[in-house]
Design a protein around this motif. Sequence first.
Motif, PDB file in Angstrom:
ATOM      1  N   HIS A 437      -2.892   9.830  -7.612  1.00 43.51           N
ATOM      2  CA  HIS A 437      -3.612   9.511  -8.858  1.00 43.51           C
ATOM      3  C   HIS A 437      -4.028   8.039  -8.897  1.00 43.51           C
ATOM      4  CE1 HIS A 437      -2.196  13.422 -10.126  1.00 43.51           C
ATOM      5  NE2 HIS A 437      -0.947  13.036 -10.097  1.00 43.51           N
ATOM      6  N   ARG A 438      -4.608   7.558  -7.803  1.00 49.37           N
ATOM      7  CA  ARG A 438      -5.000   6.138  -7.728  1.00 49.37           C
ATOM      8  C   ARG A 438      -6.010   5.763  -8.808  1.00 49.37           C
ATOM      9  NH1 ARG A 438      -7.858   4.857  -3.415  1.00 49.37           N
ATOM     10  NH2 ARG A 438      -7.233   2.669  -3.275  1.00 49.37           N
ATOM     11  N   ASP A 439      -6.820   6.714  -9.236  1.00 47.58           N
ATOM     12  CA  ASP A 439      -7.874   6.408 -10.201  1.00 47.58           C
ATOM     13  C   ASP A 439      -7.418   6.505 -11.655  1.00 47.58           C
ATOM     14  OD1 ASP A 439      -9.674   5.992  -8.138  1.00 47.58           O
ATOM     15  OD2 ASP A 439     -10.251   8.118  -8.074  1.00 47.58           O
ATOM     16  N   SER A 440      -6.189   6.936 -11.890  1.00 45.53           N
ATOM     17  CA  SER A 440      -5.734   7.089 -13.275  1.00 45.53           C
ATOM     18  C   SER A 440      -4.321   6.546 -13.461  1.00 45.53           C
ATOM     19  CB  SER A 440      -5.762   8.571 -13.681  1.00 45.53           C
ATOM     20  OG  SER A 440      -4.913   9.340 -12.836  1.00 45.53           O
ATOM     21  N   CYS A 441      -3.962   5.564 -12.660  1.00 49.46           N
ATOM     22  CA  CYS A 441      -2.622   4.972 -12.761  1.00 49.46           C
ATOM     23  C   CYS A 441      -2.735   3.458 -12.854  1.00 49.46           C
ATOM     24  CB  CYS A 441      -1.784   5.346 -11.536  1.00 49.46           C
ATOM     25  SG  CYS A 441      -0.413   6.445 -11.911  1.00 49.46           S
ATOM     26  N   TRP A 442      -1.759   2.871 -13.548  1.00 45.51           N
ATOM     27  CA  TRP A 442      -1.674   1.423 -13.688  1.00 45.51           C
ATOM     28  C   TRP A 442      -0.284   0.978 -13.243  1.00 45.51           C
ATOM     29  CZ3 TRP A 442      -6.190  -0.871 -15.017  1.00 45.51           C
ATOM     30  CH2 TRP A 442      -7.173  -0.031 -15.555  1.00 45.51           C
ATOM     31  N   ILE A 443      -0.249  -0.094 -12.481  1.00 48.99           N
ATOM     32  CA  ILE A 443       0.995  -0.556 -11.871  1.00 48.99           C
ATOM     33  C   ILE A 443       1.430  -1.862 -12.531  1.00 48.99           C
ATOM     34  CG2 ILE A 443       2.173  -0.989  -9.685  1.00 48.99           C
ATOM     35  CD1 ILE A 443       0.725   1.713  -9.863  1.00 48.99           C
ATOM     36  N   ALA A 444       2.708  -1.958 -12.912  1.00 47.08           N
ATOM     37  CA  ALA A 444       3.242  -3.180 -13.518  1.00 47.08           C
ATOM     38  C   ALA A 444       3.198  -4.323 -12.506  1.00 47.08           C
ATOM     39  CB  ALA A 444       4.672  -2.951 -13.996  1.00 47.08           C
ATOM     40  N   SER A 445       2.792  -5.490 -12.962  1.00 44.20           N
ATOM     41  CA  SER A 445       2.686  -6.636 -12.062  1.00 44.20           C
ATOM     42  C   SER A 445       4.031  -6.997 -11.443  1.00 44.20           C
ATOM     43  CB  SER A 445       2.106  -7.842 -12.806  1.00 44.20           C
ATOM     44  OG  SER A 445       0.778  -7.599 -13.185  1.00 44.20           O
ATOM     45  N   TRP A 446       5.109  -6.836 -12.226  1.00 44.32           N
ATOM     46  CA  TRP A 446       6.423  -7.172 -11.672  1.00 44.32           C
ATOM     47  C   TRP A 446       6.761  -6.263 -10.492  1.00 44.32           C
ATOM     48  CZ3 TRP A 446      10.166  -3.557 -11.107  1.00 44.32           C
ATOM     49  CH2 TRP A 446      10.134  -2.429 -11.929  1.00 44.32           C
ATOM     50  N   PHE A 447       6.276  -5.006 -10.533  1.00 41.92           N
ATOM     51  CA  PHE A 447       6.567  -4.068  -9.457  1.00 41.92           C
ATOM     52  C   PHE A 447       5.785  -4.439  -8.189  1.00 41.92           C
ATOM     53  CE2 PHE A 447       5.998   0.082  -7.286  1.00 41.92           C
ATOM     54  CZ  PHE A 447       7.342   0.395  -7.097  1.00 41.92           C
ATOM     55  N   ILE A 448       4.549  -4.877  -8.373  1.00 44.77           N
ATOM     56  CA  ILE A 448       3.757  -5.303  -7.215  1.00 44.77           C
ATOM     57  C   ILE A 448       4.408  -6.522  -6.565  1.00 44.77           C
ATOM     58  CG2 ILE A 448       1.520  -6.220  -6.495  1.00 44.77           C
ATOM     59  CD1 ILE A 448       0.259  -4.571  -8.760  1.00 44.77           C
ATOM     60  N   ARG A 449       4.844  -7.485  -7.381  1.00 48.07           N
ATOM     61  CA  ARG A 449       5.523  -8.666  -6.826  1.00 48.07           C
ATOM     62  C   ARG A 449       6.819  -8.275  -6.126  1.00 48.07           C
ATOM     63  NH1 ARG A 449       4.018 -10.770 -11.927  1.00 48.07           N
ATOM     64  NH2 ARG A 449       6.153 -10.505 -12.684  1.00 48.07           N
ATOM     65  N   LEU A 450       7.516  -7.302  -6.701  1.00 54.10           N
ATOM     66  CA  LEU A 450       8.768  -6.848  -6.109  1.00 54.10           C
ATOM     67  C   LEU A 450       8.551  -6.305  -4.694  1.00 54.10           C
ATOM     68  CD1 LEU A 450      11.830  -6.030  -6.498  1.00 54.10           C
ATOM     69  CD2 LEU A 450      10.950  -3.803  -7.203  1.00 54.10           C
ATOM     70  N   LEU A 451       7.530  -5.478  -4.530  1.00 56.84           N
ATOM     71  CA  LEU A 451       7.260  -4.898  -3.215  1.00 56.84           C
ATOM     72  C   LEU A 451       6.967  -5.985  -2.186  1.00 56.84           C
ATOM     73  CD1 LEU A 451       5.091  -1.760  -4.122  1.00 56.84           C
ATOM     74  CD2 LEU A 451       7.535  -1.860  -3.596  1.00 56.84           C
ATOM     75  N   ASN A 452       6.388  -7.084  -2.624  1.00 57.87           N
ATOM     76  CA  ASN A 452       6.108  -8.182  -1.694  1.00 57.87           C
ATOM     77  C   ASN A 452       7.377  -8.893  -1.249  1.00 57.87           C
ATOM     78  OD1 ASN A 452       3.310  -7.796  -1.753  1.00 57.87           O
ATOM     79  ND2 ASN A 452       3.063  -9.103  -3.567  1.00 57.87           N
ATOM     80  N   GLU A 453       8.459  -8.707  -2.000  1.00 56.30           N
ATOM     81  CA  GLU A 453       9.707  -9.403  -1.693  1.00 56.30           C
ATOM     82  C   GLU A 453      10.740  -8.523  -1.007  1.00 56.30           C
ATOM     83  OE1 GLU A 453      11.187 -12.190  -4.760  1.00 56.30           O
ATOM     84  OE2 GLU A 453       9.507 -11.504  -5.983  1.00 56.30           O
ATOM     85  N   LEU A 454      10.558  -7.188  -1.075  1.00 52.41           N
ATOM     86  CA  LEU A 454      11.531  -6.266  -0.482  1.00 52.41           C
ATOM     87  C   LEU A 454      11.052  -5.772   0.876  1.00 52.41           C
ATOM     88  CD1 LEU A 454      12.656  -4.092  -3.535  1.00 52.41           C
ATOM     89  CD2 LEU A 454      13.746  -6.128  -2.578  1.00 52.41           C
ATOM     90  N   PRO A 455      11.965  -5.321   1.739  1.00 57.73           N
ATOM     91  CA  PRO A 455      11.594  -4.811   3.066  1.00 57.73           C
ATOM     92  C   PRO A 455      10.591  -3.659   2.972  1.00 57.73           C
ATOM     93  CG  PRO A 455      13.964  -5.126   2.916  1.00 57.73           C
ATOM     94  CD  PRO A 455      13.421  -5.315   1.530  1.00 57.73           C
ATOM     95  N   LYS A 456       9.600  -3.654   3.864  1.00 55.60           N
ATOM     96  CA  LYS A 456       8.566  -2.627   3.827  1.00 55.60           C
ATOM     97  C   LYS A 456       9.131  -1.228   4.058  1.00 55.60           C
ATOM     98  CE  LYS A 456       4.622  -5.507   5.086  1.00 55.60           C
ATOM     99  NZ  LYS A 456       3.504  -5.725   6.041  1.00 55.60           N
ATOM    100  N   SER A 457      10.257  -1.143   4.742  1.00 58.44           N
ATOM    101  CA  SER A 457      10.847   0.169   5.011  1.00 58.44           C
ATOM    102  C   SER A 457      11.289   0.879   3.742  1.00 58.44           C
ATOM    103  CB  SER A 457      12.043   0.021   5.964  1.00 58.44           C
ATOM    104  OG  SER A 457      12.999  -0.879   5.417  1.00 58.44           O
ATOM    105  N   ASP A 458      11.450   0.137   2.635  1.00 58.07           N
ATOM    106  CA  ASP A 458      11.862   0.739   1.360  1.00 58.07           C
ATOM    107  C   ASP A 458      10.682   0.987   0.425  1.00 58.07           C
ATOM    108  OD1 ASP A 458      14.578   0.958   1.875  1.00 58.07           O
ATOM    109  OD2 ASP A 458      15.006  -1.081   1.169  1.00 58.07           O
ATOM    110  N   HIS A 459       9.495   0.541   0.800  1.00 59.70           N
ATOM    111  CA  HIS A 459       8.348   0.631  -0.106  1.00 59.70           C
ATOM    112  C   HIS A 459       7.991   2.067  -0.469  1.00 59.70           C
ATOM    113  CE1 HIS A 459       6.573  -3.649   0.638  1.00 59.70           C
ATOM    114  NE2 HIS A 459       7.863  -3.672   0.375  1.00 59.70           N
TER     115      HIS A 459
END
Length: 478
Positions: A437-459
């Motif tokens: 649902h890429r066209d109808s979803c909104w992602i919290a900014s804190w979650f996007i920043r979190l993914l940048n800080e955590l290992p990609k294997s957990d994304h």
Amino acid sequence: MDPSEPPLIQRFRSWLEPAPSAEDTARELFFTDGLVVLDTNILLSLYEYTESAREDVFTALEAVSDRLWMPHQVGLEFVRGRRSTLESRKAALTGAAKDVNRHLTQAVASVIAARNVVISQLAKYGAALDVGEELALLISDSSVSNLLQENRALLKKHLDGLKSQHGLPTNLAEANDPVLLRVAHMYGDRIGAQPDDSVLRARIEEAVGFRFPNEIPPGYRDFGKDTPVKAAGDFLLWEEVVEHAKSLPSGSRILFVSNDTKEDWYETRKGSGGAQRPWPRLFEEVRTRAGAELRIETPSLFYAGIKQFLHTDLDATTYEEIERVSSAQDLPVDEEGETGLVTVHSAAHLAPPRGLATEASQSIGLATMGTRTALESAAPSFRIFQWWIISVTAQLGRRDAQAAEYKIDIAAAVRGDKPPRGSWEPATVFRPGEWVHRDSCWIASWFIRLLNELPKSDHAVLRSLAAQQAEANRLASE
């Protein structure tokens, strides 16, 4: 104040001073000569300690009892909030007992279900049909229940032990509340007068009309509560402290003790690994308005200071109790005994119950070193992550929520045509295949920043959880 200092240094001295620490040379004077003001959460914690730890803490408080002063706002919140604290403890213990019985009942059902699988296969493919009948007799509801009876008794024993350790009946009433009576005797008449309605109205208007919209501490994170009175609780307490300080001799010291370390009391200093200090503006305001010196301490530091400077010994287990209650203590109780939600704003500076975030992460298979480090970090972004993991794993049934867990309102993503209020990004920030649902979803900014800080294997796991939560919330709202 040193008159030889340049005016710029004098005026902004509170902002230029180092963060308070346990090694400050002037700290001892606050314990030996300062007025001591305890926040409501410190007094309500007395109901959470075991009986022996509570007695230890009362002994420590009595070492400063002649210098204790209670703002009217604290007294009101304490008297009205104690019932909620007691009921929460009762609900937690009752809920735990029900959970134990439910799990044991499920265990019996699981064993019987496993037996039936074997009996079914014997009936379908086996020649000795009487074996199935024998299994039905050997493995019955009653026989399995009897096997678990020893475990049931052991678990019940420990829950009953928790009740007895606290030394307080769960149906405590005002007339026979030993904690309330002891606190009352400890303070005597050193309690602030109730502000006049005109004063109260003016303070509330200042809080919600000027200070909170401009994020001036303390208490601005409560902005938006049900009523202005509830929203202004921390500020009403603060104003009482400042006004009382005006009546003291110039240069007096005030030691304020609170378990509240949210960002409307504490400043997170960038580049310091998430380290916090009380807002310098609070110290400056007490100096300029009342000519007094302020020190703010958490309960663990405060009780350690009493031992260090007043030589009142506390047992090592009492310090463990203080840390346990401080980390697991629920959100501050308002004057009507109601507790608030853990939100993104409050989560950033609120430590979750010890071990719960780790337990939640294990339920979904997060085990990399980087993620484990994030689960133990006190940095605001990782605090939000910890609370979200606790919430989403329970919401999606990945783990059984504990009795009387926090109420948490944190979403990493939402479904909808428009983003909610706040900082959200369209799900198109993810590549095709990374998000449904890429066209109808909104992602919290804190979650996007979190993914940048955590290992990609957990994304992938985290994105999947966030997407499932967004869909579950959408269905629940329809």
